[in-house]
Design an enzyme around this catalytic site. Structure first.
Site, PDB file in Angstrom:
ATOM      1  CE  LYS A 276      19.003  -4.692  -1.234  1.00 57.77           C
ATOM      2  NZ  LYS A 276      19.910  -5.722  -0.753  1.00 57.77           N
TER       3      LYS A 276
ATOM      4  CG  HIS B 190      -5.947 -13.321  -5.580  1.00 60.49           C
ATOM      5  ND1 HIS B 190      -5.204 -14.470  -5.705  1.00 60.49           N
ATOM      6  CD2 HIS B 190      -5.225 -12.353  -6.207  1.00 60.49           C
ATOM      7  CE1 HIS B 190      -4.093 -14.203  -6.391  1.00 60.49           C
ATOM      8  NE2 HIS B 190      -4.076 -12.915  -6.694  1.00 60.49           N
TER       9      HIS B 190
ATOM     10  CG  HIS C 297       4.407   5.731  -5.412  1.00 59.83           C
ATOM     11  ND1 HIS C 297       5.686   5.458  -5.042  1.00 59.83           N
ATOM     12  CD2 HIS C 297       3.717   4.598  -5.144  1.00 59.83           C
ATOM     13  CE1 HIS C 297       5.773   4.226  -4.587  1.00 59.83           C
ATOM     14  NE2 HIS C 297       4.590   3.687  -4.632  1.00 59.83           N
ATOM     15  CG  HIS C 298       0.521   3.177  -3.801  1.00 56.38           C
ATOM     16  ND1 HIS C 298       0.566   1.928  -4.359  1.00 56.38           N
ATOM     17  CD2 HIS C 298       1.642   3.282  -3.064  1.00 56.38           C
ATOM     18  CE1 HIS C 298       1.670   1.305  -3.967  1.00 56.38           C
ATOM     19  NE2 HIS C 298       2.347   2.107  -3.186  1.00 56.38           N
TER      20      HIS C 298
ATOM     21  CD  GLU D  62       2.381  -5.880   4.022  1.00 57.08           C
ATOM     22  OE1 GLU D  62       2.649  -5.503   5.177  1.00 57.08           O
ATOM     23  OE2 GLU D  62       2.282  -7.074   3.695  1.00 57.08           O
TER      24      GLU D  62
ATOM     25  CG  HIS E 242       5.448   2.067  -1.007  1.00 57.25           C
ATOM     26  ND1 HIS E 242       5.020   1.670  -2.247  1.00 57.25           N
ATOM     27  CD2 HIS E 242       6.785   1.970  -1.038  1.00 57.25           C
ATOM     28  CE1 HIS E 242       6.063   1.367  -2.989  1.00 57.25           C
ATOM     29  NE2 HIS E 242       7.158   1.544  -2.279  1.00 57.25           N
TER      30      HIS E 242
ATOM     31  NE  ARG F 123      -5.692  -3.064  -9.528  1.00 66.62           N
ATOM     32  CZ  ARG F 123      -5.048  -2.809  -8.379  1.00 66.62           C
ATOM     33  NH1 ARG F 123      -4.570  -1.608  -8.138  1.00 66.62           N
ATOM     34  NH2 ARG F 123      -4.898  -3.747  -7.466  1.00 66.62           N
TER      35      ARG F 123
ATOM     36  CG  ASP G 274      13.766 -21.955  20.028  1.00 68.10           C
ATOM     37  OD1 ASP G 274      13.151 -21.180  19.265  1.00 68.10           O
ATOM     38  OD2 ASP G 274      13.330 -23.075  20.342  1.00 68.10           O
TER      39      ASP G 274
ATOM     40  CB  THR H 246      16.168  -1.044  -6.549  1.00 69.24           C
ATOM     41  OG1 THR H 246      15.341  -0.415  -5.574  1.00 69.24           O
ATOM     42  CG2 THR H 246      15.595  -2.402  -6.861  1.00 69.24           C
TER      43      THR H 246
ATOM     44  CB  SER I 177      -0.071 -12.925  13.874  1.00 68.81           C
ATOM     45  OG  SER I 177       0.863 -13.791  13.307  1.00 68.81           O
ATOM     46  CB  SER I 178       2.620  -9.125  11.238  1.00 70.99           C
ATOM     47  OG  SER I 178       1.967  -9.843  10.264  1.00 70.99           O
TER      48      SER I 178
ATOM     49  CE1 TYR J 281      10.925  -1.234  -2.032  1.00 70.98           C
ATOM     50  CE2 TYR J 281       9.047   0.044  -1.281  1.00 70.98           C
ATOM     51  CZ  TYR J 281      10.012  -0.214  -2.234  1.00 70.98           C
ATOM     52  OH  TYR J 281      10.063   0.531  -3.372  1.00 70.98           O
TER      53      TYR J 281
ATOM     54  CD1 TRP K 228      -5.140  -5.126  -2.598  1.00 68.05           C
ATOM     55  CD2 TRP K 228      -4.159  -5.063  -0.586  1.00 68.05           C
ATOM     56  NE1 TRP K 228      -3.944  -4.465  -2.727  1.00 68.05           N
ATOM     57  CE2 TRP K 228      -3.319  -4.415  -1.511  1.00 68.05           C
ATOM     58  CE3 TRP K 228      -3.739  -5.148   0.743  1.00 68.05           C
ATOM     59  CZ2 TRP K 228      -2.094  -3.837  -1.146  1.00 68.05           C
ATOM     60  CZ3 TRP K 228      -2.515  -4.578   1.090  1.00 68.05           C
ATOM     61  CH2 TRP K 228      -1.712  -3.930   0.154  1.00 68.05           C
TER      62      TRP K 228
ATOM     63  CB  SER L   2      22.068 -11.582  -0.781  1.00 69.54           C
ATOM     64  OG  SER L   2      21.451 -10.476  -1.368  1.00 69.54           O
TER      65      SER L   2
END
Lengths: 538, 281
Positions: free
Chosen positions: A334, A80, A305-306, A258, A256, A453, A109, A331, A172-173, A260, A145, A271
């Site tokens: 923003k 998932h 921090h993870h 990722e 991390h 979890r 293009d 943040t 690909s990314s 963002y 994951w 925006s």
């Protein structure tokens, strides 16, 4: 979403879309068609990932095991997450980038059209491989994951398949990111200075740099897993002198930034939408750009921090706690700028605005729980509980996903040439917003009350909120059927959209006809038009 | 059970049905305050941050709601298109959050430093995670045993077991052999794992540490002298198929009771380790 009947009058489309399906969709190098394919692919992956979420929520509807084996449950949570992140979110953003960036910077293009085709067509094969592991002996990857060793190495035959799929998605990314950077750096129309670009281009540019910097790190980490498993190395094997925690450091150095990568383009979309429907230019355009860049930079120095509970030294915990808290500053800038954009505006609530406002409220809630999680001593209680699940779903679902949906509502008339059914759109919005809160808000309570979890069954004290959360999940999923119906109907027909579409919209894309012709900006827009369309008006 | 008149038993069943959800499900909302000084510090930190967030939310959401209500086009609002930038505002909303963060960072760092101070512990227990159970070693005391999910929970949690989990006491949160510790004593736990990474969490102590194969992590707790009781937690790092089924139960007892328990356990384990009379090897 494709404009199959592109015989649009009034524009020089002497070479319109090819008529054969092969040339139109398989060998195509057209940024709009590739964008459409990315979006359709992402939609399919959201569906698959969403069905897996339904399996999870059905099993968690009440205590006891009713439907699936715990091992399969673990595969569901793992796949998932992978499907939503790598199959849904990232391709959806790349699809939007493909459609919008050339039109917004006045380019005919993407800079590297063949690479563009290649980066898309890798994805279905990567996902075929990953989804195929569900049918392999031993099942799909079930170690989360995050792929932490040593657990992930117990995975059996699915491990090399999953790693290969991750490599393909990463490649690909990276290709997609290179394309965005080269397009923005080299293909802007004369007069389109960087500080005249819409925020969506800016946030995507920064996202693309993040992608190029971190995807190879992920590739390195999973390759080390592969060699540990098959070639006798001991990078992460303590018995051979390695360190399982090192994997977590490498993974989160990717992981991390990722998150963002998933959220920065949302900032861009919001925006764009807020000024349009406030009929007022974005407040603090330049500070928005700098805030995005600061968030991008900070994302590289907060990864551990993870990992507060892995037993880092005190100095490490203090450092990562303080840098993580700092993210609240850009943040906050923003959120304040967005609020100031609406202040003294002339606001109307067309569907894109509804999604953007809803993003504003709920992303901020996710930001609050993020600040709480940054506090290391409190994180010892929150870590790996449903509080974390609630936090990241708030920033990713009513955060990033709502922005993606808002972007579709914003630009769909431009893509298809048709306006959609407003009352269907409002039903979709209100049902989604109500159910997403029924789904995720109670998970805060579950986490604080002590529910870990990634468990398929739970103690009876957690029964009530789990049932509420599951009801929210089913409701949210069903609401998305309305979205599919709406898109289908809009692509097929509907009231003719004007070129401007939205009264207050700024940006070069609105100078083009609706639907956007197969080839756009073959002749670069005039500088005066660029200035007039720029977010700041100068 | 005693036989009762039909109507009475129906009423009793009805009351029991009403009471049952209340007994098992609590609509719990918040973190436990716990039973150690550290857990109370963490709780108050949690509440402090929470109330700061609420205050910020009232301000930010209030601002947004006022805009959304007051500046509506349908109410004839005219946009102030000149309002696009203000250095003063930018400085204010950068500096104020920094000040708030400093206010939050100070007590957080203080608590973090206290948690890190594992000196002067009076009892050391090694905790080892296995797929899917815990092992407790009382270092230098000659006591060591496994702690596994209790059988009634294990039977009820099987797929389609037909057992109503609401009828199982402390479903999934009970073990055969709990960890026993004395109250009012600084207890050090040395946490490691045998196979994959696990995490040892007891919410009431605010202790959560990963159990990592090949590495030993340290944590400590000191249960208040008057807080004898049973405290429950779970493994909190995904560790495979039965990750959800390896709970942690800690029984905090008085120092005297602990000594007596330890003595009994030592004798029992000595007995068990004596060379057994010739049997099948």
């Amino acid at each position: 979403m494709g404009n199959a009947h592109s015989a649009h009058a009034g524009h020089d489309d002497h070479h319109g879309a090819p008529s054969s399906i092969w040339a139109r969709w398989v060998t195509t190098t057209n940024h709009k068609d590739i964008g459409t394919m990315y979006l359709v692919f992402a939609g399919a992956m959201f569906l698959i990932g969403g069905l897996m979420a339904m399996v999870i929520r059905a099993e968690l509807f009440k205590p006891g095991l009713q439907f699936v084996d715990p091992a399969f449950f673990n595969s569901m949570t793992t796949v998932h997450a992978l499907a939503m992140i790598f199959g849904g979110m990232m391709p959806a953003w790349t699809g939007l980038a493909n459609w919008m960036i050339p039109m917004q910077v006045g380019a005919p293009d993407m800079a590297l059209p063949r690479l563009n085709n290649f980066s898309f067509w890798i994805l279905p094969f990567a996902w075929l491989i990953l989804v195929a592991t569900l049918f392999m002996p031993g099942g799909a990857p079930a170690g989360g994951w995050t792929l932490y060793p040593p657990l992930v190495l117990q995975g059996g035959d699915s491990l090399p398949m999953a790693i290969f799929a991750v490599h393909l998605m990463g490649a690909s990314s990276i290709m997609g990111a290179i394309n965005v950077i080269v397009t923005i750096m080299n293909m802007r129309a004369p007069g389109m200075t960087l500080l005249r670009m819409p925020l969506f281009c800016w946030t995507w540019l920064i996202t693309a740099y993040l992608l190029i910097l971190v995807m190879p790190v992920l590739a390195g980490a999973v390759t080390m897993l592969l060699t540990d498993h098959f070639f006798g190395t001991s990078f992460f094997n303590a018995a051979g002198g390695g360190d399982p925690v090192m994997f977590q450091h490498i993974f989160w150095f990717f992981g991390h930034p990722e998150v963002y990568i998933l959220i920065l383009p949302s900032f861009g979309v919001v925006s764009e939408i807020l000024p349009t429907f406030s009929r007022k230019p974005l407040f603090g355009y330049e500070s928005m750009v700098y805030a995005t860049a600061s968030i991008g930079f900070l994302s590289f120095i907060v990864w551990a921090h993870h990992m507060f509970t892995t037993g880092m030294p005190l100095a490490g915990e203090l450092f990562f706690m303080l840098t993580t808290m700092l993210i609240a500053v850009p943040t906050g800038v923003k959120v304040f700028n967005w609020s100031a954009t609406m202040w003294k505006g002339s606001i109307s609530f067309e569907p894109p605005m509804l999604w953007a406002v809803s993003f504003l409220f709920m992303f901020t809630i996710g930001g609050f729980s993020g600040l709480m999680l940054a506090i290391a001593p409190a994180d010892f209680q929150y870590h790996d509980t449903y509080f974390v699940v609630a936090h990241f779903h708030y920033v990713l679902v009513p955060g990033a996903l709502f922005a993606i949906i808002g972007a579709v509502y914003y630009w769909l008339p431009k893509w298809s040439g048709h306006m959609y059914n407003m009352s269907l759109a409002k039903w979709h919005f209100w049902l989604s917003t109500i159910f997403v809160n029924v789904l995720f808000f109670p998970q805060h309570f579950l986490g604080l009350a002590g529910m870990p979890r990634r468990i398929p069954d739970y103690s009876t004290q957690f029964a009530d909120w789990n049932m509420v959360s599951s009801i929210g999940a089913f409701g949210f999923a069903l609401s998305q059927v309305l979205f599919l119906v709406l898109i289908w109907k809009t692509v097929k027909g509907g009231a003719k959209a004007t070129d401007q579409v939205w009264e207050g919209a700024r940006g070069l894309e609105w100078n083009l006809p609706s639907p956007a012709p197969y080839h756009t900006w073959e002749k670069a827009p005039a500088e005066a038009a660029i200035i007039q369309a720029s977010p700041t008006g100068h | 059970m005693l036989r009762k008149p039909g109507s009475l038993s129906a009423v009793a069943a009805f009351v029991a049905a009403l009471a049952a959800p209340a007994a098992h499900a609590e609509w719990g909302l918040n973190m436990t305050r716990g039973v150690t000084q550290i857990s109370r510090d963490v709780y108050s930190l949690h509440m402090t941050i929470f109330w700061w967030c609420v205050a910020i939310a009232v301000f930010v959401f209030g601002w947004m709601v006022v805009s959304l209500v007051k500046f509506r086009k349908s109410k004839g609002a005219i946009p102030d298109t000149a309002m696009v930038h203000s250095t003063k505002a930018e400085i204010i909303w950068t500096v104020i959050p920094v000040v708030i963060l400093v206010i939050l960072a100070v007590p957080s760092a203080r608590t973090l430093i206290q948690i890190d101070d594992s000196s002067k512990t009076q009892l050391s227990i090694k905790v080892t995670g296995f797929q899917w159970k815990w092992q407790y070693d009382y270092l230098d005391k000659g006591v060591s045993y496994f702690s596994t999910l209790k059988r009634d929970s294990d039977a009820a949690r099987q797929m389609n077991s037909g057992i109503d989990v609401n009828g199982v006491d402390n479903y999934l949160l009970d073990v055969d052999n709990p960890l026993v510790v004395p109250v009012g004593t600084k207890v050090r736990v040395l946490i490691t794992a045998q196979d994959v990474i696990h995490a040892w969490w007891v919410p009431a102590f605010a202790v959560k540490k990963d159990a990592i194969p090949g590495f030993v992590n340290e944590a400590w707790f000191e249960v208040d002298a008057d807080k004898t009781g049973t405290y429950r937690g779970q493994c909190t790092e995904l560790c495979g198929r039965d990750h959800g089924f390896m709970p942690i139960v800690v029984k905090a007892v008085s120092k005297e009771d602990f000594e007596a328990w330890l003595k009994a356990k030592q004798d029992e384990q000595k007995q068990a380790s004596l060379p057994a009379p010739a049997t099948a090897g």
